[in-house]
Design a protein around this motif. Structure first.
Motif, short mmCIF file in Angstrom:
data_model
loop_
_atom_site.label_atom_id
_atom_site.label_comp_id
_atom_site.label_asym_id
_atom_site.label_seq_id
_atom_site.Cartn_x
_atom_site.Cartn_y
_atom_site.Cartn_z
N SER A 273 0.82 -1.21 0.00
CA SER A 273 0.00 0.00 0.00
C SER A 273 0.86 1.26 0.00
O SER A 273 0.33 2.37 -0.02
N LEU A 274 2.17 1.12 -0.01
CA LEU A 274 3.03 2.31 -0.13
C LEU A 274 3.06 2.75 -1.58
O LEU A 274 3.07 1.92 -2.48
N PRO A 275 3.13 4.06 -1.82
CA PRO A 275 3.23 4.50 -3.21
C PRO A 275 4.62 4.22 -3.79
O PRO A 275 5.60 4.24 -3.05
N VAL A 276 4.66 3.95 -5.10
CA VAL A 276 5.95 3.83 -5.78
C VAL A 276 6.44 5.25 -6.01
O VAL A 276 5.86 5.99 -6.79
N GLU A 277 7.44 5.66 -5.28
CA GLU A 277 7.97 7.01 -5.45
C GLU A 277 9.45 7.03 -5.12
O GLU A 277 9.98 6.03 -4.60
N PRO A 278 10.14 8.13 -5.43
CA PRO A 278 11.60 8.13 -5.26
C PRO A 278 12.04 8.24 -3.80
O PRO A 278 12.42 9.30 -3.35
N TYR A 279 11.98 7.15 -3.06
CA TYR A 279 12.53 7.15 -1.70
C TYR A 279 14.03 7.44 -1.80
O TYR A 279 14.67 7.03 -2.77
N ALA A 280 14.56 8.11 -0.80
CA ALA A 280 15.94 8.56 -0.89
C ALA A 280 16.94 7.40 -0.81
O ALA A 280 18.05 7.49 -1.33
N SER A 281 16.55 6.33 -0.15
CA SER A 281 17.49 5.22 0.06
C SER A 281 16.70 4.00 0.50
O SER A 281 15.51 4.08 0.80
N LEU A 282 17.41 2.87 0.60
CA LEU A 282 16.75 1.66 1.11
C LEU A 282 16.30 1.90 2.55
O LEU A 282 15.24 1.46 2.97
N GLU A 283 17.12 2.64 3.31
CA GLU A 283 16.76 2.94 4.71
C GLU A 283 15.44 3.71 4.77
O GLU A 283 14.63 3.47 5.66
N ALA A 284 15.26 4.62 3.82
CA ALA A 284 14.03 5.42 3.83
C ALA A 284 12.81 4.53 3.56
O ALA A 284 11.73 4.77 4.11
N ILE A 285 12.98 3.49 2.74
CA ILE A 285 11.85 2.56 2.53
C ILE A 285 11.66 1.74 3.80
O ILE A 285 10.54 1.51 4.25
#
Ligand code: GLU
Length: 449
Positions: A273-285
């Motif tokens: 349910s998270l949007p596909v968007e430009p997370y800054a890093s793997l940590e941010a996901i």
């Protein structure tokens, strides 16, 4: 709790997007929990596993940004599996069977004809030691089956909730083949126990194995880990990715110039349910993605979404982040990067686009625009230029020529860049400077000539 997870690919092919999903989901969970990540190469199938694939998998993981805390190979660990095998044999949980594939097939057909489920009838359990000696004298080698308890095995899956697998409706699984090689099931459990794995995060195609594996954990006196079975990534038609589908191997995506972060986001966030968007890093996901967000239906991968995401990651990339890569291309100029990045889909396109500023291009000046372009050149102010140069120049040109809109701007763009589209001329012109602009307005592609 000290969380320990493992990602367990078989080195019988390169990683593709589908098997990048458990690789990344395990990594995100380990990050969130401050846990340990083990890369376990399931290479008991010595005929199909290769060194090249093993090295390729490590390379693909490193590219995604995954650095395992520990790497193990099942082919180094046979003594452990042999000890578990001997223990299960001694306890009567592993028994030799001599049926050939044909015989088993006939049994299944007979059961079906009688309207019964095609479950192995455990005939081998009734063999006496004389029977076994006779069969072996005939040249038959046994394969070995695990004797299931045959009961509902219930576990709480962190993604799918409570699951029950009734092992009474399953055939006793073969753990060791006729040639003595292990199938995946037993080594996997032995390793999970030995390495203290606390969470098994893997595709939902393994749910039914879990019933068997929990029984084996218990038979070996090991702690049963917590399971989390995620939905599988499929292509647009709903088909699963397979190792044979080379087109979406990580290697190929890398060669095509996709950002590893874009691939990691697609592999993990699709089907949640998270949007596909430009997370800054793997940590941010990792901070955002919780197992409760993973959908219970399949995760459909849309290649167009990867392209868009890749572009968005680059558009948002600041100069400092891009700098080392720009330096490698010999074009580390912050103004150029900031002017051009929003026109990129893949990073390396910057090399080509950079030529629009002061490289060699082929100006396009249609005969009917020649006079207009000549006037434009005449009106081009002396330097120094400020950032408003484009507006002041084109306003003057508009007044002088009575052209406006497309008739005004398109010929300028074609002459200055040789293309009908591209970055904003408002930003490009100050970067080009007067000398380059004049050369192009005079039809010369290379300002040095
Ligand atoms: N080698 C197994 C696979 O790739 C591992 C499954 C597991 O994670 O237990 O399917």
């Amino acid at each position: 709790m000290n969380v320990v997870v493992r990602y367990a690919p078989s080195p019988t092919g390169r990683l593709h997007l589908g098997n990048a999903r458990p690789a990344v989901l395990n990594w995100l969970f380990a990050k969130r929990e401050g846990g340990k990540y083990i890369l376990r190469l399931d290479d008991t199938d010595t005929a199909r596993s290769t060194e090249a694939f093993a090295a390729g998998i490590e390379e693909d993981l490193a590219w995604l940004g995954i650095e395992p805390d520990l790497k193990v190979r099942q082919s180094d660990r046979f003594t452990l599996y042999d000890a578990a095998r001997d223990r299960l044999i001694a306890e009567g949980r592993l028994y030799p069977c001599y049926e050939t594939a044909d015989e088993l097939d006939r049994k299944r057909k007979r059961a079906r004809a009688l309207g019964k489920p095609p479950i192995y009838d455990r005939a081998a359990l009734n063999l006496t030691s004389e029977d076994r000696a006779r069969l072996e004298a005939e040249g038959r080698e046994p394969h070995w089956r695990f004797k299931l308890d045959g009961r509902p095995v219930t576990f709480i899956d962190l993604i799918k909730g409570e699951q029950t697998v009734n092992t009474a409706s399953m055939s006793d699984p073969v753990l060791i083949r006729e040639d003595g090689t292990y199938l995946y099931t037993l080594p996997s459990v032995v390793d999970d126990i030995d390495l203290g794995v606390t969470h098994v995060i893997r595709g939902e195609d393994h749910v039914s194995n879990t019933g068997t594996q929990i029984e084996i954990f218990e038979a070996l006196g090991g702690a049963v880990p917590t399971f989390a079975h995620h939905n599988l990534l499929t292509d647009a038609e709903g088909q699963g990715f397979s190792k044979r589908l080379g087109s979406l191997s990580l290697q190929q995506l890398r060669e095509e110039g996709f950002e590893p972060l874009a691939v990691a986001i697609m592999a993990s966030v699709t089907g949640t349910s998270l949007p596909v968007e430009p997370y800054a890093s793997l940590e941010a996901i990792a901070e955002k993605l919780d197992f409760s967000m993973i959908s219970h239906s399949s995760a459909r991968f849309d290649p167009a979404e990867l392209v868009t995401l890749n572009a968005r990651i680059i558009h948002a990339m600041d100069f400092e982040t891009a700098q080392p890569r720009l330096e490698a291309l010999g074009i580390a100029d912050p103004r150029a990067w900031n002017a051009l990045r929003e026109n990129l889909v893949k990073f390396n396109e910057i090399a080509e686009l950079r030529k629009l500023i002061d490289g060699e291009i082929a100006p396009v000046i249609a005969p009917e625009d020649a006079e207009f372009i000549g006037t434009a050149a005449d009106l081009l102010p002396e330097e120094p230029w400020d950032d408003a140069i484009w507006a002041s120049w084109t306003n003057a040109l508009k007044e002088k020529t009575d052209r406006k809109g497309k008739a005004l701007f398109l010929p300028l763009r074609l002459a200055l860049t040789g293309r009908p589209d591209g970055p904003e001329l408002r930003t490009l012109l100050p970067l080009m400077g007067r000398k380059v602009s004049l050369a192009r307005l005079s039809g010369r592609g290379d300002p040095r000539n």
